[in-house]
Design a protein around this motif. Structure first.
Motif, mmCIF file in Angstrom:
data_model
loop_
_atom_site.group_PDB
_atom_site.id
_atom_site.type_symbol
_atom_site.label_atom_id
_atom_site.label_comp_id
_atom_site.label_asym_id
_atom_site.label_seq_id
_atom_site.Cartn_x
_atom_site.Cartn_y
_atom_site.Cartn_z
ATOM 1 N N VAL A 636 -8.149 -22.474 -79.782
ATOM 2 C CA VAL A 636 -8.607 -23.283 -78.655
ATOM 3 C C VAL A 636 -7.814 -22.949 -77.403
ATOM 4 C CG1 VAL A 636 -8.713 -25.645 -77.750
ATOM 5 C CG2 VAL A 636 -9.496 -25.160 -80.064
ATOM 6 N N LEU A 637 -6.471 -22.866 -77.558
ATOM 7 C CA LEU A 637 -5.627 -22.558 -76.403
ATOM 8 C C LEU A 637 -5.905 -21.156 -75.869
ATOM 9 C CD1 LEU A 637 -2.259 -24.131 -77.609
ATOM 10 C CD2 LEU A 637 -3.824 -25.008 -75.857
ATOM 11 N N ARG A 638 -6.127 -20.234 -76.778
ATOM 12 C CA ARG A 638 -6.430 -18.865 -76.353
ATOM 13 C C ARG A 638 -7.741 -18.828 -75.574
ATOM 14 N NH1 ARG A 638 -9.139 -14.310 -78.370
ATOM 15 N NH2 ARG A 638 -8.098 -12.337 -77.842
ATOM 16 N N ARG A 639 -8.731 -19.577 -76.083
ATOM 17 C CA ARG A 639 -10.000 -19.597 -75.378
ATOM 18 C C ARG A 639 -9.855 -20.253 -74.009
ATOM 19 N NH1 ARG A 639 -13.075 -22.784 -78.571
ATOM 20 N NH2 ARG A 639 -12.689 -24.575 -77.234
ATOM 21 N N ARG A 640 -9.082 -21.335 -73.946
ATOM 22 C CA ARG A 640 -8.899 -22.013 -72.662
ATOM 23 C C ARG A 640 -8.169 -21.115 -71.657
ATOM 24 N NH1 ARG A 640 -6.927 -28.114 -74.249
ATOM 25 N NH2 ARG A 640 -8.894 -28.851 -75.140
ATOM 26 N N SER A 641 -7.226 -20.341 -72.155
ATOM 27 C CA SER A 641 -6.481 -19.468 -71.246
ATOM 28 C C SER A 641 -7.373 -18.396 -70.635
ATOM 29 C CB SER A 641 -5.311 -18.817 -71.988
ATOM 30 O OG SER A 641 -5.783 -17.862 -72.930
ATOM 31 N N GLN A 642 -8.521 -18.147 -71.230
ATOM 32 C CA GLN A 642 -9.433 -17.134 -70.720
ATOM 33 C C GLN A 642 -10.536 -17.725 -69.851
ATOM 34 O OE1 GLN A 642 -10.717 -15.480 -74.439
ATOM 35 N NE2 GLN A 642 -9.116 -13.895 -74.441
ATOM 36 N N GLU A 643 -10.589 -19.043 -69.747
ATOM 37 C CA GLU A 643 -11.640 -19.663 -68.963
ATOM 38 C C GLU A 643 -11.268 -19.654 -67.475
ATOM 39 O OE1 GLU A 643 -12.171 -23.502 -70.642
ATOM 40 O OE2 GLU A 643 -13.019 -22.749 -72.528
ATOM 41 N N VAL A 644 -12.280 -19.497 -66.623
ATOM 42 C CA VAL A 644 -12.043 -19.376 -65.187
ATOM 43 C C VAL A 644 -12.398 -20.652 -64.434
ATOM 44 C CG1 VAL A 644 -12.294 -16.869 -65.136
ATOM 45 C CG2 VAL A 644 -14.320 -18.312 -64.897
ATOM 46 N N ARG A 645 -12.705 -21.734 -65.117
ATOM 47 C CA ARG A 645 -13.045 -22.960 -64.408
ATOM 48 C C ARG A 645 -11.784 -23.591 -63.829
ATOM 49 N NH1 ARG A 645 -14.517 -27.316 -69.114
ATOM 50 N NH2 ARG A 645 -12.841 -26.766 -70.573
ATOM 51 N N GLY A 646 -11.991 -24.444 -62.805
ATOM 52 C CA GLY A 646 -10.867 -25.130 -62.158
ATOM 53 C C GLY A 646 -10.133 -24.278 -61.137
ATOM 54 N N LEU A 647 -10.754 -23.164 -60.689
ATOM 55 C CA LEU A 647 -10.124 -22.278 -59.704
ATOM 56 C C LEU A 647 -10.930 -22.267 -58.406
ATOM 57 C CD1 LEU A 647 -9.334 -19.221 -62.028
ATOM 58 C CD2 LEU A 647 -7.828 -21.144 -61.472
ATOM 59 N N ARG A 648 -10.276 -21.745 -57.357
ATOM 60 C CA ARG A 648 -10.964 -21.463 -56.092
ATOM 61 C C ARG A 648 -10.739 -19.991 -55.750
ATOM 62 N NH1 ARG A 648 -9.913 -26.109 -51.435
ATOM 63 N NH2 ARG A 648 -11.221 -27.756 -52.362
ATOM 64 N N VAL A 649 -11.795 -19.337 -55.333
ATOM 65 C CA VAL A 649 -11.696 -17.961 -54.842
ATOM 66 C C VAL A 649 -11.785 -18.011 -53.301
ATOM 67 C CG1 VAL A 649 -12.726 -15.672 -54.824
ATOM 68 C CG2 VAL A 649 -12.703 -17.013 -56.932
ATOM 69 N N HIS A 650 -10.725 -17.534 -52.634
ATOM 70 C CA HIS A 650 -10.668 -17.529 -51.177
ATOM 71 C C HIS A 650 -10.845 -16.095 -50.676
ATOM 72 C CE1 HIS A 650 -8.672 -21.595 -51.019
ATOM 73 N NE2 HIS A 650 -8.354 -21.218 -52.270
ATOM 74 N N VAL A 651 -11.533 -15.963 -49.527
ATOM 75 C CA VAL A 651 -11.573 -14.696 -48.787
ATOM 76 C C VAL A 651 -10.993 -14.970 -47.388
ATOM 77 C CG1 VAL A 651 -13.010 -12.899 -47.780
ATOM 78 C CG2 VAL A 651 -13.518 -13.764 -50.051
ATOM 79 N N VAL A 652 -9.996 -14.176 -46.986
ATOM 80 C CA VAL A 652 -9.239 -14.430 -45.754
ATOM 81 C C VAL A 652 -9.411 -13.236 -44.811
ATOM 82 C CG1 VAL A 652 -6.981 -14.970 -44.761
ATOM 83 C CG2 VAL A 652 -7.576 -15.775 -47.075
ATOM 84 N N ARG A 653 -9.702 -13.564 -43.539
ATOM 85 C CA ARG A 653 -9.690 -12.543 -42.472
ATOM 86 C C ARG A 653 -9.137 -13.229 -41.227
ATOM 87 N NH1 ARG A 653 -15.159 -9.915 -40.719
ATOM 88 N NH2 ARG A 653 -14.680 -8.298 -42.248
ATOM 89 N N GLY A 654 -7.972 -12.828 -40.871
ATOM 90 C CA GLY A 654 -7.347 -13.431 -39.700
ATOM 91 C C GLY A 654 -7.171 -14.908 -39.896
ATOM 92 N N GLU A 655 -7.751 -15.698 -38.920
ATOM 93 C CA GLU A 655 -7.623 -17.159 -39.000
ATOM 94 C C GLU A 655 -8.644 -17.788 -39.929
ATOM 95 O OE1 GLU A 655 -8.267 -18.436 -35.052
ATOM 96 O OE2 GLU A 655 -6.255 -17.855 -34.338
#
Length: 796
Positions: A636-655
């Motif tokens: 279960v822990l191994r599977r959870r460590s591979q899950e990508v939920r609960g994240l934010r993907v940011h893209v940054v350019r200048g301000e």
């Protein structure tokens, strides 16, 4: 299938559940050659008990056809007669069904609708089920009174002489009225009604006296307005013997109406036949529905009958054995041999020979066109038993104590060994001789002298009178509810003086279990007063047919004058199943094996011993359980460590920084696209197969980002990754991700649905929410986004 409330309206349970596996009597020496034993008597018994049968009965069913019988009453009387005719246990029994009313001068008061039939098999039972339909209400012109006298006289005409010990003789009388012979010419002409009635009553008294003399029991069953005193007189006037002291004697049953006749008839039949009976269960059966009833057959039963009163022949009945397997209505399975009768009528009976003990299921299914009705289901059973009796010594002297042992074996040599299974059974013995009137010998099975152990062998002792001579007869008998009465007889010749060579054996007790392939010792004590060395041989015979041996080196012993003791191992066959075995140890003169010095029965429990360290099994099971739980948690822990939920993907350019929350479902990758045209970059979910997609994955080591250009970059949370055109991708934890439990009554709990997500305020930029197909990114320069819905995560 519909499950209806069940109504239990009667029960007879026999405290008998025989969990016994037995051995058969093969007398072998260590080399495999037969010992020189003469077990002619025991061997005969072992052969016979393979085919022990229930004692046959002679049965006559008298059914009231008088004018007071209604249409429904007649149907119920017919079905009650079928219950007995189809459910009888023995294939050697006879059944006759006789209708009766009265004599009007042109027609006999009795109708033999089913003349005597030997119920050999299903064809005869089916014939009885059909011919019972010939019973009908008499009209005024046919003599529609109630002549119990002629009915009883007709019944006696079907019952032979024979002793009740050979099998019961039973008359079942169904009636709804009182004696009414008005106008009958059977009792003379020109008489008043009172004189005719008195003459009929005299015929009844004479018939009852004959019944008592011939051993015929009368079981009256009255419904409606009956003469209770007259019916009691019927029951008490016939033969009063029964199949045991715990079994009811003949009695009259009175019920309110014909609706209760079937139940009452089943109870009377079970009492008369000494049969065990399960609960009588009545259930409503609606059109097009199915009901199930469970019935229990104990291990003491060698013959059973499952009875279903279904009223309408269109109702289908199926039967399942204790393993849940459907059984044929004719044929054999490991769970028994089966014969059905009455399948197309109102009463269906499945007879089972050698049934597997346990819970059987009866399933009744009604077609849609059959009106609602009640279905009655029950089971009756008998144990076909054979008694054995041993008398020790075989040639007693006058004035010498004699020990008598009585056992009961079922078909196949199965012993009734456990004392708690013997409750309700009666073991008796008596001795008689030319100069000795019959004398009862009290028996016991409690381990107190002279009984060796509570093991199903009932033992008693008597001292022969000093003046007894010649041949003595010892009789043993086993009776009780749920068992067919069993008898055994042994004869001995009384010696004029005490034998000079005496022996006795101390045998294993029931509580001393022995494993298959192992042995238990029997201890033999000898008193040799002959003045010479004698050679004795010890022999063993187990009931049923398997293998109990004495090694050749231990079977023969030389005994010097005086007192001596030696032991003999009883070796249990390696393939013996766990359970109970019974048999006889016999000590004979080796020079003349027909001279029996001593013999004694034994009962042994065959069982594998428990593990030497029972706590070790518990520890091993516990450790295995802990290991299993640990492995499951790791996965279960191994599977959870591979899950990508609960994240934010940011893209940054200048301000400018835009972000996109990852999916909330349990995904192992997150696919997105980056649009760098214009001053503010844009993030969107990637469609399936999009070649411009970035793929984010996760593991315990961190994050991995695969670009559309085939490059894979390892990174960590909050660590920027350059992707060209002045753009950087940063992955962070999502501060708005906070799972909550769904309402307990939410049928969509744990599933996506369109109305689960809030709609962003009009005129504001569209924030990217999971499972929205018009996903867009949120520019943090525009202020905080609207709140995101929160979903339950069963793994957090």
């Amino acid at each position: 299938m519909e499950h209806k409330a069940k109504r239990v309206i009667g029960t007879r349970m026999v405290a008998a559940a025989l969990a016994a596996s037995t051995m058969v009597g093969a007398l072998l020496v260590h080399s495999g050659e037969p010992a020189r034993a003469d077990f002619s008597t025991a061997s005969a018994a072992a052969g016979q008990n393979q085919d022990i049968e229930v004692k046959p009965a002679q049965i006559v069913i008298l059914v009231d056809e008088s004018g007071s019988i209604g249409a429904d009453d007649m149907v119920r009387e017919q079905n009650a007669a079928r219950l007995i005719a189809q459910g009888e246990f023995s294939t050697r029994s006879t059944v006759s069904v006789v209708g009766f009313a009265s004599d009007n001068g042109t027609r006999s008061p009795v109708d033999a609708v089913c003349p005597q039939v030997v119920v050999t098999g299903p064809a005869e039972r089916e014939h009885l089920a059909e011919c019972v339909g010939g019973l009908r209400k008499r009209s005024d012109g046919e003599g529609n009174g109630t002549d119990h006298a002629q009915a009883l006289a007709a019944a006696l005409g079907y019952l032979g002489q024979g002793s009740p010990d050979d099998g019961p003789k039973l008359v079942f009388l169904l009636t709804d009225g009182v004696l009414d012979v008005t106008g009958s010419q059977q009792y003379g002409t020109g008489k008043t009604t009172a004189q005719i009635t008195a003459a009929a009553q005299e015929v009844i008294r004479t018939s009852l006296a004959t019944a008592r003399q011939r051993g015929v029991q009368v079981w009256p069953l009255g419904f409606g307005k009956v003469d209770e005193a007259a019916l009691r007189a019927f029951a008490e006037g016939g033969y009063q013997g029964s199949c045991g002291p715990t079994v009811p004697k003949p009695s009259a049953k009175i019920v309110a109406g014909s609706a209760d006749v079937g139940r009452a008839m089943l109870e009377s039949y079970a009492n008369a036949r000494c049969a065990g009976q399960g609960p009588i269960v009545v259930q409503p059966l609606s059109p097009g529905s199915t009901v199930e009833t469970q019935v229990s057959i104990p291990a003491i039963a060698t013959d059973g009958a499952i009875t279903v009163v279904k009223q309408d022949g269109r109702v289908r009945v199926d039967y399942l054995d204790p393993t849940g397997a459907p059984v044929p209505k004719t044929g054999s399975l490991p769970s028994g041999r089966f014969e059905v009768s009455g399948e197309n009528g109102g009463v269906e009976v499945l007879r089972i020979t050698d049934p597997t003990p346990g819970t059987w299921t009866v399933r009744a299914t009604s077609p849609p066109e059959v009106p609602q009705q009640e279905v009655l289901t029950t089971v009756t059973w008998l144990g076909a038993a054979q008694a054995t009796i041993l008398v020790d010594p075989r040639a007693p002297a006058k004035g010498q104590p004699v020990t008598v042992s009585v056992q009961a074996l079922l078909r196949g040599g199965k012993p009734i060994a456990q004392p708690d299974l013997l409750r309700g059974l009666s073991f008796t013995a008596e001795a008689s001789g030319k100069s000795l009137p019959a004398q009862e010998i009290p028996l016991r099975d409690d381990g107190q002298d002279p009984d060796a152990a509570p093991d199903g062998t009932y033992t008693g002792r008597m001292t022969l009178p000093d003046d007894v001579t010649g041949v003595m007869t010892f009789r043993g008998r086993v009776t009780g509810l749920g068992i067919s009465a069993a008898d055994a007889v042994a004869t001995v010749e009384v010696s004029p003086e005490l034998p000079k060579l005496l022996a006795t054996a101390t045998l294993p007790r029931l509580g001393e279990a022995v494993a298959p392939g192992r042995s238990q010792d029997a201890t033999v004590s000898v008193s040799n007063n002959t003045g010479q060395r004698k050679r004795l041989r010890v022999e063993v015979n187990a009931a049923g047919g398997a293998q109990v041996t004495i090694p050749a080196a231990d079977a023969v012993h030389d005994v010097d004058p005086g007192q001596s003791t030696f032991t003999v191992p009883l070796v249990i066959g390696a393939n013996t199943p766990e359970g109970y075995l019974t048999g006889v140890v016999r000590i004979v003169n080796d020079a003349n094996p027909s001279t029996v010095v001593h013999e004694k029965p034994f009962t042994i429990q065959v069982a594998y011993p428990p593990p030497p360290f029972p706590w070790l099994t518990t520890i091993l099971v516990t450790l295995l359980g802990i290991a299993g739980i640990t492995a499951a948690l790791w996965l279960v822990l191994r599977r959870r460590s591979q899950e990508v939920r609960g994240l934010r993907v940011h893209v940054v350019r200048g301000e400018h920084r835009v972000y996109l929350p990852t999916e909330e479902r349990q995904a192992k990758e997150f696919r997105f696209t980056v649009d760098g045209h214009g001053p503010v970059p844009r993030l969107d979910l990637a469609t399936a197969g999009d070649p411009a997609a970035y793929v984010l994955t996760r593991s315990r080591a961190g994050l991995r980002l695969r670009t559309p250009f085939g490059e894979t970059v390892s990174t960590q949370l909050d660590e920027p990754v350059e992707v060209g055109e002045g753009l950087s991708v940063v992955v962070t934890m999502d501060p708005d991700y906070a799972p909550a439990e769904p309402p307990p009554d939410d049928p969509y709990a744990g599933y996506d649905r369109p109305d689960q997500f809030d709609t962003p305020p009009a005129g504001e930029p569209t924030a990217h929410f999971p499972n929205q197909r018009d996903h867009g990114s949120w520019d943090e320069a525009a202020g905080p986004p609207p709140p995101r819905p929160r979903r339950s995560d069963p793994y957090l």
